[in-house]
Motif scaffolding. Structure first.
Motif, PDB file in Angstrom:
ATOM      1  N   LYS A 256      -8.756  10.055  17.579  1.00  0.00           N
ATOM      2  CA  LYS A 256      -9.440   9.233  18.571  1.00  0.00           C
ATOM      3  C   LYS A 256      -9.279   7.743  18.263  1.00  0.00           C
ATOM      4  CE  LYS A 256     -13.048  12.613  19.728  1.00  0.00           C
ATOM      5  NZ  LYS A 256     -14.505  12.890  19.695  1.00  0.00           N
ATOM      6  N   ASP A 257      -8.875   6.986  19.262  1.00  0.00           N
ATOM      7  CA  ASP A 257      -8.780   5.528  19.155  1.00  0.00           C
ATOM      8  C   ASP A 257      -7.866   5.068  18.019  1.00  0.00           C
ATOM      9  OD1 ASP A 257     -10.688   5.249  21.270  1.00  0.00           O
ATOM     10  OD2 ASP A 257     -12.291   5.616  19.819  1.00  0.00           O
ATOM     11  N   THR A 258      -6.848   5.852  17.716  1.00  0.00           N
ATOM     12  CA  THR A 258      -5.866   5.443  16.710  1.00  0.00           C
ATOM     13  C   THR A 258      -4.460   5.470  17.308  1.00  0.00           C
ATOM     14  OG1 THR A 258      -5.742   7.736  15.904  1.00  0.00           O
ATOM     15  CG2 THR A 258      -7.180   6.214  14.686  1.00  0.00           C
ATOM     16  N   THR A 259      -3.576   4.674  16.711  1.00  0.00           N
ATOM     17  CA  THR A 259      -2.161   4.666  17.083  1.00  0.00           C
ATOM     18  C   THR A 259      -1.436   5.621  16.150  1.00  0.00           C
ATOM     19  OG1 THR A 259      -2.292   2.369  17.816  1.00  0.00           O
ATOM     20  CG2 THR A 259      -0.103   3.232  17.338  1.00  0.00           C
ATOM     21  N   HIS A 260      -0.677   6.567  16.717  1.00  0.00           N
ATOM     22  CA  HIS A 260      -0.105   7.664  15.931  1.00  0.00           C
ATOM     23  C   HIS A 260       1.385   7.451  15.661  1.00  0.00           C
ATOM     24  CE1 HIS A 260      -3.161   9.633  18.789  1.00  0.00           C
ATOM     25  NE2 HIS A 260      -3.800   9.229  17.702  1.00  0.00           N
ATOM     26  N   ILE A 261       1.766   7.572  14.400  1.00  0.00           N
ATOM     27  CA  ILE A 261       3.174   7.493  13.996  1.00  0.00           C
ATOM     28  C   ILE A 261       3.476   8.684  13.103  1.00  0.00           C
ATOM     29  CG2 ILE A 261       4.914   6.175  12.737  1.00  0.00           C
ATOM     30  CD1 ILE A 261       3.334   3.631  13.399  1.00  0.00           C
ATOM     31  N   LEU A 262       4.545   9.404  13.422  1.00  0.00           N
ATOM     32  CA  LEU A 262       4.997  10.525  12.605  1.00  0.00           C
ATOM     33  C   LEU A 262       6.423  10.251  12.151  1.00  0.00           C
ATOM     34  CD1 LEU A 262       4.465  14.308  13.248  1.00  0.00           C
ATOM     35  CD2 LEU A 262       6.722  13.470  12.611  1.00  0.00           C
TER      36      LEU A 262
ATOM     37  N   SER B 166       0.840  -1.195   0.000  1.00  0.00           N
ATOM     38  CA  SER B 166       0.000   0.000   0.000  1.00  0.00           C
ATOM     39  C   SER B 166       0.879   1.250   0.000  1.00  0.00           C
ATOM     40  CB  SER B 166      -0.916   0.026   1.229  1.00  0.00           C
ATOM     41  OG  SER B 166      -1.781  -1.091   1.240  1.00  0.00           O
ATOM     42  N   HIS B 167       0.361   2.305  -0.609  1.00  0.00           N
ATOM     43  CA  HIS B 167       1.137   3.548  -0.618  1.00  0.00           C
ATOM     44  C   HIS B 167       0.236   4.731  -0.925  1.00  0.00           C
ATOM     45  CE1 HIS B 167       0.831   3.101  -4.962  1.00  0.00           C
ATOM     46  NE2 HIS B 167       1.272   4.336  -5.095  1.00  0.00           N
TER      47      HIS B 167
ATOM     48  N   MET C 108      -6.049   2.127   3.672  1.00  0.00           N
ATOM     49  CA  MET C 108      -6.336   3.549   3.870  1.00  0.00           C
ATOM     50  C   MET C 108      -7.835   3.836   3.792  1.00  0.00           C
ATOM     51  SD  MET C 108      -4.658   6.780   1.873  1.00  0.00           S
ATOM     52  CE  MET C 108      -5.234   6.258   0.255  1.00  0.00           C
ATOM     53  N   THR C 109      -8.324   4.611   4.749  1.00  0.00           N
ATOM     54  CA  THR C 109      -9.724   5.041   4.750  1.00  0.00           C
ATOM     55  C   THR C 109      -9.852   6.545   4.553  1.00  0.00           C
ATOM     56  OG1 THR C 109      -9.706   5.269   7.167  1.00  0.00           O
ATOM     57  CG2 THR C 109     -10.432   3.146   6.259  1.00  0.00           C
ATOM     58  N   HIS C 110      -8.846   7.315   5.015  1.00  0.00           N
ATOM     59  CA  HIS C 110      -8.856   8.769   4.864  1.00  0.00           C
ATOM     60  C   HIS C 110      -7.442   9.249   4.559  1.00  0.00           C
ATOM     61  CE1 HIS C 110     -12.269   7.839   7.545  1.00  0.00           C
ATOM     62  NE2 HIS C 110     -12.875   8.890   6.993  1.00  0.00           N
ATOM     63  N   GLU C 111      -7.354  10.361   3.864  1.00  0.00           N
ATOM     64  CA  GLU C 111      -6.041  10.964   3.589  1.00  0.00           C
ATOM     65  C   GLU C 111      -6.188  12.465   3.397  1.00  0.00           C
ATOM     66  OE1 GLU C 111      -4.269  10.173  -0.274  1.00  0.00           O
ATOM     67  OE2 GLU C 111      -6.182   9.383  -0.989  1.00  0.00           O
TER      68      GLU C 111
ATOM     69  N   VAL D   4      -5.145   7.698   7.446  1.00  0.00           N
ATOM     70  CA  VAL D   4      -5.829   6.925   8.475  1.00  0.00           C
ATOM     71  C   VAL D   4      -6.201   5.578   7.863  1.00  0.00           C
ATOM     72  CG1 VAL D   4      -7.785   6.802  10.074  1.00  0.00           C
ATOM     73  CG2 VAL D   4      -6.767   9.021   9.506  1.00  0.00           C
ATOM     74  N   THR D   5      -6.033   4.495   8.632  1.00  0.00           N
ATOM     75  CA  THR D   5      -6.313   3.164   8.093  1.00  0.00           C
ATOM     76  C   THR D   5      -7.433   2.472   8.863  1.00  0.00           C
ATOM     77  OG1 THR D   5      -4.824   1.879   9.530  1.00  0.00           O
ATOM     78  CG2 THR D   5      -3.838   2.981   7.615  1.00  0.00           C
ATOM     79  N   ASP D   6      -7.917   1.373   8.267  1.00  0.00           N
ATOM     80  CA  ASP D   6      -9.006   0.628   8.911  1.00  0.00           C
ATOM     81  C   ASP D   6      -8.531  -0.245  10.069  1.00  0.00           C
ATOM     82  OD1 ASP D   6      -7.718  -1.394   7.543  1.00  0.00           O
ATOM     83  OD2 ASP D   6      -9.405  -1.894   6.234  1.00  0.00           O
ATOM     84  N   LYS D   7      -7.210  -0.232  10.337  1.00  0.00           N
ATOM     85  CA  LYS D   7      -6.689  -0.892  11.540  1.00  0.00           C
ATOM     86  C   LYS D   7      -6.357   0.140  12.611  1.00  0.00           C
ATOM     87  CE  LYS D   7      -5.091  -5.368   9.886  1.00  0.00           C
ATOM     88  NZ  LYS D   7      -4.029  -6.392   9.997  1.00  0.00           N
TER      89      LYS D   7
END
Length: 334
Positions: free
Chosen positions: A211-217, A122-123, A151-154, A173-176
């Motif tokens: 909300k309810d997501t794991t964040h990576i930057l 995925s990309h 991916m669900t949102h970008e 944002v992904t569905d996981k």
């Protein structure tokens, strides 16, 4: 048994891969595959747009690095091919499940990377127009959907304080339930600069995405003074909620051991630390999270003592930035 056409297509794909990355044809069908079920890694790398385009314009900060490549190989772009080879080889020992690239110019970068790292299935590539150099600037995020989801949102937006510059912030944002941010910050010289970047991110990324997501930057933050660190994280505020992004490393450690940017020849106008002696690089290429224990280790790839001599030599001719990578905590990321 394969038909003649199937055999031809298999050989063609193998030949094109070798042509892209270099190396010899291996006719052994029992080649050991990378075990992607064990330790998982995230990487970030500014690949230098000028080196990808085989040019050395005076206005590019990596102009002298590009000339260095030309002097070595008679071809600037050879250093870009070295970068692709590094990724291919590195993945065998450190399986890469998420990579953020900055300064992406090659329109086929994802295809070249995924050919040799097929689990990066995925990309998303996000681009902005950069007026003062009249170029499109892009960031590319590649990931394994089995680990991070689909991916669900970008969204992409500009982090630059002026309209004359473009500094992409790419968000997925992904569905996981992962929120993945890939950035190329403007120059960061003070804490106030960081506050302005925090403000722009807060104003643009919807609160619900956190909300309810794991964040990576991941990305090139241009933070040469290590102003973003364990004790002074990058903080995103949504109401009473505070998301504190850092890599668990203190400022003095980052300044001493996490130097990634940027090589310049002696006497160069962009070299401010030691004009005539050995250069001291600065930090700024990071992998951050608001989840304190998401990563076990953070490393600069060139600094590892276990690297083979030929790998170290190859790394000297890739990009003016070194790659950073981090090991995901297997107790959190399955």
């Amino acid at each position: 048994m394969d038909s003649y056409k199937e055999k031809y297509l298999k050989y063609k794909k193998k030949y094109l891969t070798i042509k892209t990355f270099g190396g010899k044809i291996n006719n052994n069908n029992n080649t050991k595959k990378v075990d992607t079920t064990k330790n998982k890694y995230v990487a970030s790398w500014n690949l230098s747009w000028a080196i990808q385009e085989n040019v050395a314009p005076e206005y590019a900060s990596e102009e002298d690095y590009a000339r260095k490549c030309e002097k070595k190989y008679k071809n600037i772009k050879r250093c870009y091919r070295n970068s692709l080879q590094i990724l291919k080889d590195m993945n065998k020992k450190y399986p890469l499940h998420l990579i953020g690239f900055q300064e992406v110019s090659d329109k086929d970068l994802y295809e070249k990377v995924s050919t040799n790292i097929p689990h990066l299935d995925s990309h998303t590539r996000h681009s902005l127009w950069k007026p003062h150099i009249k170029k499109v600037v892009s960031v590319l995020t590649c990931w394994n959907s089995k680990v991070f989801g689909k991916m669900t949102h970008e969204i992409v937006f500009n982090l630059s304080p002026t309209l004359q510059d473009s500094r992409p912030c790419s968000v997925v944002v992904t569905d996981k339930n992962f929120l993945i941010i890939n950035v190329h910050f403007p120059q960061v010289k003070t804490r106030e600069d960081i506050k302005q970047i925090e403000k722009k991110i807060q104003e643009t990324i919807p609160r619900e995405w956190f909300k309810d997501t794991t964040h990576i930057l991941v990305g090139d933050t241009n933070d040469s003074q290590a102003l973003i660190n364990k004790n002074q994280p990058l903080v995103l505020k949504y109401g009473r909620k505070r998301y504190k992004f850092h890599n668990g490393l203190k400022s003095d450690y980052l300044l001493k051991y996490f130097r990634t940017c940027c090589w310049h020849e002696k006497g160069h106008k962009w070299r401010t630390d030691n004009k005539s002696g050995r250069q001291i690089l600065t930090p700024g290429d990071y992998i951050l999270s608001s989840v304190p224990k998401l990563f076990n280790k953070h490393k600069v790839y060139n600094s590892m003592k276990s690297l083979a001599k030929d790998t170290r030599e190859l790394l000297r001719f890739t990009s003016d930035h070194y790659m950073v990578f981090s090991e995901l905590n297997s107790k959190i990321i399955k």
